[in-house]
Design a protein around this motif. Structure first.
Motif, mmCIF file in Angstrom:
data_model
loop_
_atom_site.group_PDB
_atom_site.id
_atom_site.type_symbol
_atom_site.label_atom_id
_atom_site.label_comp_id
_atom_site.label_asym_id
_atom_site.label_seq_id
_atom_site.Cartn_x
_atom_site.Cartn_y
_atom_site.Cartn_z
ATOM 1 N N HIS A 38 7.934 -1.893 3.831
ATOM 2 C CA HIS A 38 6.723 -1.598 4.604
ATOM 3 C C HIS A 38 6.051 -2.882 5.077
ATOM 4 N N ARG A 39 5.621 -2.914 6.345
ATOM 5 C CA ARG A 39 4.906 -4.072 6.901
ATOM 6 C C ARG A 39 3.425 -3.716 6.987
ATOM 7 N N PHE A 40 2.547 -4.619 6.488
ATOM 8 C CA PHE A 40 1.115 -4.350 6.453
ATOM 9 C C PHE A 40 0.340 -5.648 6.599
ATOM 10 N N PRO A 66 0.806 -1.220 0.000
ATOM 11 C CA PRO A 66 0.000 0.000 0.000
ATOM 12 C C PRO A 66 0.843 1.275 0.000
ATOM 13 N N LYS A 67 2.117 1.157 0.331
ATOM 14 C CA LYS A 67 2.986 2.334 0.384
ATOM 15 C C LYS A 67 3.620 2.650 -0.973
ATOM 16 N N CYS A 68 4.205 1.614 -1.627
ATOM 17 C CA CYS A 68 4.924 1.875 -2.881
ATOM 18 C C CYS A 68 4.255 1.249 -4.106
ATOM 19 N N GLY A 69 3.287 0.331 -3.904
ATOM 20 C CA GLY A 69 2.576 -0.282 -5.017
ATOM 21 C C GLY A 69 3.254 -1.501 -5.616
ATOM 22 N N SER A 70 4.368 -1.939 -5.041
ATOM 23 C CA SER A 70 5.089 -3.095 -5.562
ATOM 24 C C SER A 70 4.321 -4.385 -5.282
ATOM 25 N N ALA A 71 4.400 -5.332 -6.227
ATOM 26 C CA ALA A 71 3.789 -6.649 -6.035
ATOM 27 C C ALA A 71 4.800 -7.626 -5.424
ATOM 28 N N ASP A 72 6.023 -7.169 -5.169
ATOM 29 C CA ASP A 72 7.074 -8.000 -4.585
ATOM 30 C C ASP A 72 6.932 -7.984 -3.061
ATOM 31 N N ILE A 73 6.034 -8.848 -2.555
ATOM 32 C CA ILE A 73 5.773 -8.910 -1.125
ATOM 33 C C ILE A 73 5.904 -10.344 -0.637
ATOM 34 N N ALA A 74 6.048 -10.506 0.658
ATOM 35 C CA ALA A 74 6.162 -11.832 1.252
ATOM 36 C C ALA A 74 5.486 -11.820 2.615
ATOM 37 N N ARG A 75 5.023 -13.010 3.022
ATOM 38 C CA ARG A 75 4.448 -13.129 4.364
ATOM 39 C C ARG A 75 5.511 -12.788 5.395
ATOM 40 N N SER A 76 5.107 -12.096 6.435
ATOM 41 C CA SER A 76 5.998 -11.733 7.527
ATOM 42 C C SER A 76 5.671 -12.598 8.733
ATOM 43 N N GLN A 77 6.632 -12.804 9.608
ATOM 44 C CA GLN A 77 6.375 -13.594 10.806
ATOM 45 C C GLN A 77 5.420 -12.853 11.734
#
Length: 59
Positions: free
Chosen positions: A51-53, A14-25
């Motif tokens: 960014h964590r969301f 939601p901050k930069c619009g990148s689709a490069d995300i991963a699940r966080s612990q």
């Protein structure tokens, strides 16, 4: 015709619009409580964003 396959949801940061995300612990009680309603933490993998969301679903 109705398909039984799950729809693939494309999540974006939601901050930069990148689709490069991963699940966080899950690190605290808030994270664990959110997971009870199928809402999980994710983190953007782009430098320098990181960014964590939260988003619904595990996939």
């Amino acid at each position: 015709m109705i398909s039984n396959a799950k729809a693939q949801v494309e999540r974006k940061c939601p901050k930069c619009g990148s689709a490069d995300i991963a699940r966080s612990q899950r690190v605290d009680l808030e994270d664990r409580l959110f997971s009870l309603i199928n809402r999980y933490p994710y983190r953007c993998q782009q430098q320098p964003c990181k960014h964590r969301f939260y988003a619904f679903g595990r996939n």
